[in-house]
Design an enzyme around this catalytic site. Structure first.
Site, short mmCIF file in Angstrom:
data_model
loop_
_atom_site.label_atom_id
_atom_site.label_comp_id
_atom_site.label_asym_id
_atom_site.label_seq_id
_atom_site.Cartn_x
_atom_site.Cartn_y
_atom_site.Cartn_z
CG HIS A 32 -3.87 -0.36 -2.06
ND1 HIS A 32 -2.75 -1.01 -2.56
CD2 HIS A 32 -4.00 -0.72 -0.65
CE1 HIS A 32 -2.38 -1.87 -1.59
NE2 HIS A 32 -3.08 -1.75 -0.47
CD GLN B 7 -0.51 -8.77 0.02
OE1 GLN B 7 0.10 -7.65 0.13
NE2 GLN B 7 -1.25 -8.80 1.23
NE ARG C 237 2.73 -9.35 5.04
CZ ARG C 237 1.52 -9.16 4.86
NH1 ARG C 237 0.71 -9.93 5.43
NH2 ARG C 237 0.81 -8.24 4.06
CG HIS D 219 -5.83 -1.44 2.52
ND1 HIS D 219 -4.27 -1.38 2.42
CD2 HIS D 219 -6.17 -0.22 3.24
CE1 HIS D 219 -3.95 -0.29 3.13
NE2 HIS D 219 -5.08 0.33 3.42
CG ASP E 115 -2.35 -5.58 -1.92
OD1 ASP E 115 -3.29 -5.33 -1.67
OD2 ASP E 115 -1.39 -5.11 -1.45
CB CYS F 46 -1.23 -0.06 1.23
SG CYS F 46 -0.53 -0.58 2.70
CE LYS G 145 -9.05 -9.22 8.93
NZ LYS G 145 -7.72 -10.19 8.77
#
Length: 690
Positions: free
Chosen positions: A424, A420, A402, A551, A422, A373, A505
Site C-alpha cells: 500500500h 499476497q 477468503r 493498493h 501486497d 490493507c 483498478k
RNA sequence: GCCGGCGUAGCUCAACUGGCAGAGCAACCGCCUUGUAAGCGGUAGGUUCGGGGUUCGAGUCCCCGCGUCGGCUCCA
C-alpha cells in the site's frame, strides 16, 4: 485458448446482381465451396453476415466469409448447435430449448430436460448428430410476420417465448447480443432444417442466423461436456442442462484444437504439483488450503527472495501483520458490510456466562483477515506523518483467507488461503500520477523477469450498484489510472463495472506459453479508506492533509502465480527457479567421488545440486531426472574423471561431453546468475566462456 | 452455493449383472557396475474417502457428510 493459425486469405468481394443469391454470385466469382477455406456465409456492404441463400433486392457487393476465418468458425459452431438441439429433441422428446450460441472455440446449447445428460447420452447424441449432418439438411431462413405469429409457432417453447417478450419492440434490453442468437434487431426469424429431397421441414428454431447452407458444411465437431447453467445467467432462475461442443472447418483443425487441450491438461499445475513433488492439498486441512513440499517451497522461496530484493531497491519498506483481528477493524474498513459472505465466519471469543447461563461479558468476534490493507492503515496512523515521508510504501507477504464458494476452489489459482505480495502506497495528490506510472513500469519489469512478456491492461471502473464514495473521487481515481495506463503504451481494455466497492483498478493481463490470459497484477487508487481510517499527514504549510492510497499486488497471490508459472513452463522451470538445478549422475560407483567434488564446487556458489548415488543404472537416472525436469544433468565416467571433466545432458536430450569442471561450474553459475528463462540446451549454453 | 461426474496401495488404474480386493510405477531388500529416457529378482504396502442403511453377502445398491473434477454463479 487461441485458434490454431490458419492462412489468412484476402477476402474475396463480388458483385451480386439484384434477384441473385449471394452464394451463386460468389460461386461465379470463383470462391472455394469446399475444403477448409470454403465460403460459408457472405458479409454484405454494411458488414452484416448473410446466408448464402440471401437475395439482395438491389445490386450490391458482398465479401466471402471462409470456414477457417473467425466469423466462419462462429457460423459453423452456431449451426452445429442447431444440429445438437435437433438431436436432443429427437432423443428426448419434450425437451425445451434455451439458447445456443457460438463461444470461444466452440458452442453450447442449454436445455430444460427431464433428467441431466449422462456421458453415454453425449455419445448417443454425437452419433445422432453425425447422421443429421450426413443427411445434408438445408438451413432455411423464414421471416415471421408478427410477434403473435411467432408466439403461436413457439407455444411449446417457454424460454423462446420469454426471449421474444424481452426483446420488445425494437430493443434488446437485458440481452447480450453475442450470446443470444435467437433474436436480432428488427425482425423475428425462424430457421427451418429442410430435408434435401422431399423439402419437408424436419426441425425449426427461433434464430437470427446466419447459418451454413446445409448441415454438410459442418466438417468436424465434438461434444465436449455437460454442465448446468442458470437460465439467462441468473442464480434465481431455473437451472438448465448445458452441452458444450466444439466445431471446426476441418478434421485437422479439430485435431489441433484437441491436442492443445491435451497439452493444457499435461501442463495442469495440479497434476505437475504432484508429479514434481511441489505441493499438495491434504484433505485433512480443508479445501483450497495447500501445503508446499520442500521442492515447491524452494521455488517459492526463490520467487519471494527475488521479489523482496526488487522491492527493497524500489523503495518499499517491509511490514508484518497478524492473520486474525477483531471485527472492529473490518467494520471500519467497510469489508464486513460488503464481503462478510466471503469471509470465514467469526470466532466468538472471551464471552463469559453467569451461573444462570445469562451473558455476563459479551465477548468479541475475531475474523481471519481477507485483506491486508486495514492493517497497513493502522501502521500508517500509528504516529503523525509528514509530507516528507511520502510516498510511504508498505510491503508485506500477507497471508489472507477468503471463504470461496465450494464450487469455485481450483488448485492454486483459486484457493481459500493464500499469500499476497501486497503493498500500500500512501502519497500526496501531486505524487499520485508519477507513483502509478513508475509502479506500472516496476510491475511489468518484474513480470518480464519471470519470463512473462505478452501483456495488456484492463481498466475496471465503478460498479454503480456497489460502491462507496463520491462521483468526484471515483472520477479522479479512474482518470489517474487511465492516464498512467495510456502512457504505458500497452493495449487498454475497458471493464465497465468491474471495480471493487472502494476503488477502480488497472489489472495486468499476461498471456502464457499456450496463449491463455491470466489476470496478474492489480493497481487500485483508493480514496475511501484514507477517509474511513482518517489518515492524515502534515503538509509543508503545517496543514493536515489526507493522503491518497494505492493498493497493489504484483503476483496477485504467490500461490496463484506459482501455479501460472508452473503451467507456463510446463513444470520445466527456468534454472534460477528450479528446485533442483543440477543432478550428478555417475556412470558407475567409482565415479561418485568425482561428482561429489563438482557438486561441492557448485554448492559453494549457491547452486542447488544433488548427486544420484542410488543403485539404479545410469540410463534410469537420466530418465528419472529428465522427467523431474532438472535443467542440468552432469554425467561422469572414466573418460571424464581422467580428463577432470563432466558431460552435460539437458532436458531436451542434447549433450555436451568432456567439459572441464571449471568451465562447467562457471557455465552453470553464469546461466543461473543471469536468470535465463530459456531451457538450457547444448545449443544455448556458452560453455567455456565465463 | 447450485447441477452433474468421480473417490480402490504413495501415484496411475483393474475387479462381468452384488460373491475370496489385483497390476504397473514408486518405496524397501538383494543381485548386476554399467557412457546418455525404464537391468533382474524379491519384500512390504488396503477399515476400497468417512458414517449409516439394504442384503446370507457391499468396492459395487440406497441415504448423509467430506474431498475432487467440469460447468453455472461468484472472484474485495
Amino acid at each position: 485458448m487461441v485458434a490454431p493459425s490458419s492462412p489468412v486469405q484476402p477476402a474475396l468481394r463480388v458483385r451480386v446482381p439484384a434477384g441473385t443469391t449471394a452464394g451463386a454470385a460468389l460461386r461465379e466469382g470463383g470462391v472455394p465451396t469446399s475444403g477448409p477455406a470454403a465460403v460459408v456465409v457472405a458479409r454484405d456492404a454494411q458488414g452484416v453476415l448473410r446466408d448464402l441463400s440471401w437475395v439482395p433486392d438491389r445490386d450490391t457487393e458482398v465479401e466471402a466469409v471462409a470456414a477457417n476465418s473467425p466469423d466462419g468458425r462462429s457460423v459453423i459452431r452456431h449451426s452445429c448447435a442447431h444440429v445438437l438441439a435437433q438431436a436432443v429433441q429427437q432423443h428426448f422428446p419434450g425437451t425445451k430449448l434455451g439458447i445456443g450460441p457460438p463461444v470461444t472455440d466452440g458452442f453450447y446449447y442449454d436445455f430444460d430436460v427431464e433428467r441431466p445428460f449422462t456421458p453415454e447420452d453425449l455419445a448417443d447424441l454425437e452419433k445422432a448428430m453425425r447422421k443429421i449432418i450426413k443427411s445434408g439438411q438445408r438451413f432455411s431462413r423464414r421471416v415471421l410476420g408478427s410477434v403473435s405469429e411467432a408466439k403461436r409457432e413457439l407455444a411449446d417453447e417457454p424460454y423462446k417465448l420469454e426471449l421474444i417478450d424481452i426483446k420488445g419492440p425494437g430493443s434488446n434490453a437485458g440481452l447480450n447480443p453475442d450470446e443470444v442468437m435467437e433474436v436480432g434487431a428488427g425482425e423475428l426469424t425462424m430457421y427451418d432444417n429442410v430435408h434435401p429431397h422431399t423439402g419437408d421441414i424436419i426441425w425449426s428454431d427461433l434464430c437470427r442466423g446466419p447459418h451454413v447452407p446445409t448441415t454438410r458444411h459442418i466438417p468436424a465437431f465434438r461434444l465436449m461436456r455437460t454442465a448446468a447453467a442458470y437460465w439467462r445467467g441468473n442464480e434465481q432462475n431455473s437451472q438448465l442442462q448445458r452441452i458444450y461442443g466444439t466445431a471446426w472447418e476441418s478434421t485437422e483443425a479439430l485435431e489441433r484444437h484437441l491436442e492443445l487441450l491435451a497439452d493444457a491438461q499435461r501442463r495442469d499445475h495440479r497434476r505437475l504439483g504432484a508429479e514434481l513433488d511441489l505441493f499438495s492439498f491434504p484433505d485433512e486441512i480443508g479445501s483450497g488450503l495447500p501445503v508446499f513440499h520442500p521442492r515447491g517451497g524452494t521455488v517459492r522461496r526463490v520467487m519471494e527472495d527475488y521479489s523482496r530484493r526488487r522491492h527493497e531497491e524500489a523503495g518499499y519498506e517491509f511490514v508484518n501483520s497478524p492473520h486474525i483481528t477483531k471485527a472492529q477493524l473490518f467494520e471500519m474498513s467497510g469489508h464486513l458490510d460488503w464481503y462478510a459472505d466471503s469471509m470465514f465466519p467469526p470466532m466468538h471469543l472471551d464471552e463469559e456466562l453467569a451461573q444462570d447461563g445469562t451473558v455476563r461479558k459479551p465477548g468479541q468476534d475475531y475474523y481471519l483477515k481477507p485483506m491486508n490493507c486495514p492493517f497497513h492503515n493502522l501502521i500508517y496512523r500509528s504516529r503523525g506523518r509528514s509530507y516528507r515521508e511520502l510516498p510511504l510504501r508498505l510491503f508485506e507477504f500477507g497471508s489472507v483467507y477468503r471463504y470461496e464458494k465450494s464450487g469455485v476452489v481450483h488448485g492454486l489459482t483459486r484457493a481459500r488461503g493464500f499469500t499476497q505480495d501486497d503493498a500500500h502506497i500512501y502519497c500526496t495528490p501531486d505524487q499520485l500520477q508519477g507513483e502509478i506510472r513508475s509502479l506500472l513500469t516496476f510491475v511489468l519489469d518484474l513480470l518480464r523477469d519471470f519470463g512473462l512478456d505478452d501483456f495488456y491492461l484492463e481498466l475496471s471502473t465503478r460498479n454503480d450498484e456497489k460502491y462507496v464514495g463520491s462521483d468526484e473521487q471515483w472520477e479522479q481515481a479512474t482518470d489517474a489510472l487511465r492516464q498512467a495506463a495510456e502512457a504505458s503504451g500497452l493495449e487498454l481494455v475497458l471493464d465497465p463495472g468491474g471495480a471493487a466497492f472502494y476503488a477502480p483498478k488497472i489489472s495486468v493481463q499476461a498471456k502464457d506459453a499456450l496463449g491463455r490470459t491470466w489476470q496478474l497484477s492489480t493497481i487500485q487508487v483508493d480514496l475511501q479508506e484514507p477517509e474511513l481510517f482518517e489518515l492524515e499527514y502534515t503538509a509543508s504549510d503545517g496543514s493536515r492533509q489526507r493522503p491518497y492510497m494505492i493498493h497493489r499486488a504484483l503476483f496477485g497471490s504467490i500461490e496463484r502465480f506459482f501455479g501460472i508459472l508452473t503451467e507456463h513452463y510446463a513444470g520445466a522451470f527456468p534454472a534460477w527457479l528450479a528446485p533442483v538445478q543440477v543432478v550428478g549422475i555417475p556412470i558407475a560407483d567409482e565415479h561418485i567421488e568425482h561428482l561429489q567434488q563438482v557438486a561441492k564446487a557448485l554448492r559453494a556458489r549457491g547452486i542447488r545440486v544433488e548427486v544420484d548415488t542410488s543403485d539404479e543404472r545410469m540410463q534410469k537416472k537420466i530418465r528419472t531426472h529428465t522427467t523431474q525436469k532438472v535443467p542440468f544433468l552432469l554425467l561422469a565416467g572414466n573418460k571424464d574423471v581422467e580428463a577432470g571433466a563432466v558431460s552435460f545432458r539437458f532436458r531436451d536430450g542434447s549433450q555436451v561431453n568432456g567439459v572441464a569442471v571449471e568451465d562447467a561450474v562457471s557455465a552453470i553459475t553464469g546461466w543461473v546468475a543471469r536468470r535465463e528463462n530459456r531451457s538450457p540446451s547444448a545449443a544455448e549454453l556458452p560453455i567455456g566462456e565465463s
